[in-house]
Enzyme design. Structure first.
Site, short mmCIF file in Angstrom:
data_model
loop_
_atom_site.label_atom_id
_atom_site.label_comp_id
_atom_site.label_asym_id
_atom_site.label_seq_id
_atom_site.Cartn_x
_atom_site.Cartn_y
_atom_site.Cartn_z
N ASP A 34 0.81 -1.22 0.00
CA ASP A 34 0.00 0.00 0.00
C ASP A 34 0.85 1.28 0.00
OD1 ASP A 34 -2.01 -1.82 0.30
OD2 ASP A 34 -2.87 -0.92 2.11
N ASP A 35 0.17 2.35 -0.37
CA ASP A 35 0.65 3.73 -0.17
C ASP A 35 1.73 4.19 -1.15
OD1 ASP A 35 -1.09 3.42 1.91
OD2 ASP A 35 0.33 3.91 3.50
N HIS A 90 -6.46 3.18 -3.63
CA HIS A 90 -6.30 3.42 -2.19
C HIS A 90 -6.58 4.89 -1.87
CE1 HIS A 90 -5.05 2.09 1.73
NE2 HIS A 90 -3.87 2.66 1.75
N HIS A 129 -5.58 9.69 0.95
CA HIS A 129 -5.25 8.82 2.08
C HIS A 129 -5.51 9.50 3.43
CE1 HIS A 129 -3.19 5.84 4.57
NE2 HIS A 129 -3.16 5.05 3.51
N HIS A 160 3.71 -2.30 3.08
CA HIS A 160 3.72 -0.96 2.48
C HIS A 160 4.99 -0.75 1.66
CE1 HIS A 160 0.84 -0.57 5.79
NE2 HIS A 160 0.27 0.39 5.06
ZN LIG Z 1 -2.61 3.10 3.34
#
Ligand SMILES: [Zn+2]
Length: 312
Positions: free
Chosen positions: A120-121, A171, A175, A263
């Site tokens: 993620d991210d 996502h 965020h 991540h």
């Molecule tokens: Zn995230």
């Protein structure tokens, strides 16, 4: 998906490519005389594929070297088309009954031992590339959930991830962990999916809410829009753990059909990069196969089908 099915699908793809390439080759051999010195450059692959299926739309192609050049370009085109199919097969569409649902893992028999690594991210400088390298070395496809504004900042990194054959999820754009009304959620999710498609051609149907928050309006909007909301069954807690303990977190919670949360962006992910080769090696030793989230869900569907047949 069974091996046979995958082979058949692959064969079908290859036949399509072959027919497209053959048609394209013939057009390429017949047309260059008329098109000589038009000075136009070849359209990108996707435009070419379209042009092949709609000959009336065939765009002229610059041809400085006559027929030889045309042939060379056609051969290159079909090679590229095959390569791009190889890359896009991991972006396969999800089983329709899973659209608009929320999943934490796939229900798979323990004999299947398949697991999905998710990151993620990102996209994020340095760490995304490092993780891509590790995945490539291990011949593993994973799933990346992107933050729209980071993709906007690092579009080339995003393209690299897709070119390497990994699956992509949404996502949100910013965020954030705040509450959203429907308009706000739409802005966060639609804008991100549009950018993903614009930059990479991928139409994602996967959504992961920031922080795993399911009740702030984002997941509800995603479900309404028929995304599959993808949570996880194994949390590495890599954002707050030392290398060893993030590794232990994953291995302790690993299961057949599992989805692992890690991540590649949003901060310093050096520890994740450091732990990843060991995590992969240990899971491999335990007999796990690594698949993307869409592949994992397809396996679940396939297993359900087999069970239904067995019951009859
Ligand atoms: Zn995230």
């Amino acid at each position: 998906m069974t091996k046979l099915k995958r082979l058949l699908r692959r064969r079908k793809n290859l036949i399509v490519v072959f027919v497209a390439a053959a048609t394209s080759f013939l057009l390429g051999v017949m047309l260059p005389v008329n098109l000589r010195a038009t000075g136009r450059t070849a359209p990108p692959i996707q435009a070419q594929v379209l042009a092949v299926s709609q000959p009336s739309e065939q765009k002229p192609i610059a041809n400085a070297n006559g027929i030889k050049g045309a042939i060379a370009r056609r051969v290159e085109f079909s090679q590229k088309a095959i390569a791009s199919l190889d890359e896009t097969r991991f972006q396969s569409s999800l089983p329709s009954q899973l659209k608009g649902t929320t999943i934490r893992q796939a229900k798979l028999d323990s004999q299947h031992k398949a697991i999905a690594l998710t990151f993620d991210d990102g996209p994020w400088p340095k760490t995304t590339t490092q993780i891509l390298d590790i995945l490539k070395k291990n011949n593993i496809k994973a799933t990346f959930f992107w933050v729209g504004r980071y993709l906007h900042t690092y579009p080339e990194l995003g393209k690299q991830v897709v070119a390497a054959g990994h699956a992509i999820g949404n996502h949100t754009w910013n965020h954030q962990y705040i509450k959203y009304n429907e308009d706000g959620a739409a802005r966060e999710i639609d804008r991100t999916s549009s950018l993903i498609e614009e930059l990479t051609g991928v139409k994602t149907t996967l959504f992961r809410p920031p922080g795993g928050i399911l009740n702030n309006g984002l997941a509800a909007y995603a479900q309404k829009k028929k995304y599959t909301v993808v949570m996880w069954s194994a949390d590495s807690l890599d954002w707050r753990s030392a290398t060893q303990s993030l590794m232990d977190n994953v291995l302790r919670q690993a299961s057949s059909g599992g989805i692992v949360l890690m991540h590649d962006g949003g901060g310093n992910r050096a520890k994740t990069v450091q732990a990843l080769p060991n995590i992969i090696a240990r899971l491999k030793k335990q007999g796990y196969k690594f698949v993307t989230v869409p592949e994992l869900l397809e396996m679940q569907e396939e297993q359900l089908k087999q069970q239904k047949i067995a019951k009859k």
